[in-house]
Design a protein around this motif. Structure first.
Motif, PDB file in Angstrom:
ATOM      1  N   GLU A 108    -157.513  22.374 102.726  1.00 22.32           N
ATOM      2  CA  GLU A 108    -156.748  22.467 101.483  1.00 22.32           C
ATOM      3  C   GLU A 108    -155.398  21.756 101.609  1.00 22.32           C
ATOM      4  OE1 GLU A 108    -156.142  22.515  98.034  1.00 22.32           O
ATOM      5  OE2 GLU A 108    -157.741  24.006  98.327  1.00 22.32           O
ATOM      6  N   ARG A 110    -153.456  21.415  98.464  1.00 25.68           N
ATOM      7  CA  ARG A 110    -152.710  21.789  97.270  1.00 25.68           C
ATOM      8  C   ARG A 110    -152.322  23.270  97.312  1.00 25.68           C
ATOM      9  NH1 ARG A 110    -156.463  19.819  92.458  1.00 25.68           N
ATOM     10  NH2 ARG A 110    -157.935  21.007  93.727  1.00 25.68           N
ATOM     11  N   GLN A 112    -149.754  26.312  95.203  1.00 25.23           N
ATOM     12  CA  GLN A 112    -148.956  26.662  94.038  1.00 25.23           C
ATOM     13  C   GLN A 112    -147.622  27.265  94.478  1.00 25.23           C
ATOM     14  OE1 GLN A 112    -149.597  26.333  90.613  1.00 25.23           O
ATOM     15  NE2 GLN A 112    -147.457  26.997  90.422  1.00 25.23           N
ATOM     16  N   PHE A 143    -144.776  15.510 100.840  1.00 25.76           N
ATOM     17  CA  PHE A 143    -145.544  16.118  99.758  1.00 25.76           C
ATOM     18  C   PHE A 143    -145.176  15.456  98.430  1.00 25.76           C
ATOM     19  CE2 PHE A 143    -141.463  18.103  99.658  1.00 25.76           C
ATOM     20  CZ  PHE A 143    -141.223  18.378  98.318  1.00 25.76           C
ATOM     21  N   THR A 144    -145.956  15.771  97.418  1.00 24.27           N
ATOM     22  CA  THR A 144    -145.597  15.489  96.033  1.00 24.27           C
ATOM     23  C   THR A 144    -145.686  16.797  95.264  1.00 24.27           C
ATOM     24  OG1 THR A 144    -147.893  14.929  95.471  1.00 24.27           O
ATOM     25  CG2 THR A 144    -146.425  13.100  96.091  1.00 24.27           C
ATOM     26  N   VAL A 145    -144.975  16.874  94.154  1.00 28.03           N
ATOM     27  CA  VAL A 145    -145.008  18.098  93.361  1.00 28.03           C
ATOM     28  C   VAL A 145    -145.174  17.734  91.897  1.00 28.03           C
ATOM     29  CG1 VAL A 145    -142.480  18.177  93.196  1.00 28.03           C
ATOM     30  CG2 VAL A 145    -143.824  20.256  92.803  1.00 28.03           C
ATOM     31  N   ASP A 146    -146.020  18.479  91.218  1.00 27.65           N
ATOM     32  CA  ASP A 146    -146.183  18.331  89.778  1.00 27.65           C
ATOM     33  C   ASP A 146    -145.145  19.221  89.105  1.00 27.65           C
ATOM     34  OD1 ASP A 146    -146.955  18.411  87.099  1.00 27.65           O
ATOM     35  OD2 ASP A 146    -149.086  18.252  87.570  1.00 27.65           O
ATOM     36  N   GLU A 151    -147.420  22.749  91.132  1.00 29.13           N
ATOM     37  CA  GLU A 151    -148.390  22.582  92.208  1.00 29.13           C
ATOM     38  C   GLU A 151    -147.898  21.532  93.207  1.00 29.13           C
ATOM     39  OE1 GLU A 151    -153.010  22.703  92.031  1.00 29.13           O
ATOM     40  OE2 GLU A 151    -152.439  20.586  91.868  1.00 29.13           O
ATOM     41  N   VAL A 152    -147.904  21.899  94.473  1.00 31.81           N
ATOM     42  CA  VAL A 152    -147.490  21.021  95.567  1.00 31.81           C
ATOM     43  C   VAL A 152    -148.734  20.441  96.232  1.00 31.81           C
ATOM     44  CG1 VAL A 152    -146.467  20.989  97.880  1.00 31.81           C
ATOM     45  CG2 VAL A 152    -145.315  22.195  96.009  1.00 31.81           C
ATOM     46  N   THR A 153    -148.707  19.131  96.489  1.00 32.92           N
ATOM     47  CA  THR A 153    -149.799  18.482  97.228  1.00 32.92           C
ATOM     48  C   THR A 153    -149.231  17.855  98.487  1.00 32.92           C
ATOM     49  OG1 THR A 153    -150.985  17.984  95.176  1.00 32.92           O
ATOM     50  CG2 THR A 153    -151.658  16.784  97.148  1.00 32.92           C
TER      51      THR A 153
END
Length: 203
Positions: A108, A110, A112, A143-146, A151-153
């Motif tokens: 995994e 991703r 939250q 990471f990137t974040v929406d 949501e963090v990826t």
């Protein structure tokens, strides 16, 4: 989140807000006098009122313009809760280890953003741009974040058992809980919006 505008309620107006979290609990009094209590909602929902404070006319005009642009109750928006707007204590700066947001399983990537209050984990849907920090086992991770969902990826999946943590500031997703503004002028270039209720949007 449907019918949502990624704009922020004016901070000077938000600072005059009254309100906070609301729970829904059924309480039944038994024949013995003892109580049986059941949580109807799994979490909380916040309400505020940003009216009643005396404001200058330009601030009232800004409120009217913001209300009209949202179509009253139609469109949601961001609201900064001055009492609870970060992953750490009020007045402190977020760090990468403030909140546990997940545990690695080797696959995994991703996770939250959440903020915990005892045993209750609140999903953070509207992080503030540029404020999010993430670490794996205490070491900062790419990471990137929406910023529209929280949501963090991560760039790579954490190894099994690795603890993923984050620090951040955040807004609340809210809408007006009225389709009408009642404003009174009080002279000397000031007035009041008698009641301007806001309610949190739970995703």
């Amino acid at each position: 989140m449907a019918n949502f505008h990624e704009v922020s309620f004016p901070v000077p107006l938000a600072l005059a807000a009254t309100g906070g979290p609301e729970r829904r609990t059924d309480v039944v009094t038994l024949a013995s006098g003892a109580e049986a209590r059941n949580a109807v909602w799994a979490g909380s929902r916040r309400r505020w009122d940003v009216g009643s404070a005396a404001l200058k006319l330009d601030a009232l005009q800004a409120l009217v313009e913001f209300f009209e642009a949202r179509g009253g109750r139609l469109h949601g928006f961001r609201f900064r809760d001055a009492l609870d707007d970060r992953s750490c204590a009020l007045g402190e700066m977020p760090t990468v280890t403030d909140q546990v947001i997940g545990t690695g399983d080797g696959a995994e990537m991703r996770f939250q953003l959440v903020k915990t209050y005892g045993d209750y984990a609140r999903r953070i849907l509207k992080p503030v741009a540029g404020s999010v920090l993430v670490a794996v086992n205490g070491v900062a991770a790419p990471f990137t974040v929406d910023e529209m969902t929280g949501e963090v990826t991560l760039d790579s999946a954490p190894e099994p058992g690795a603890v993923v943590t984050a620090g951040f500031r955040f807004d609340c997703a809210v809408r007006f809980d009225t389709d009408r503004l009642d404003i009174t002028l009080e002279g000397f270039g000031a007035g009041k919006a008698l009641r301007v209720p806001l309610i949190e949007l739970v995703g």
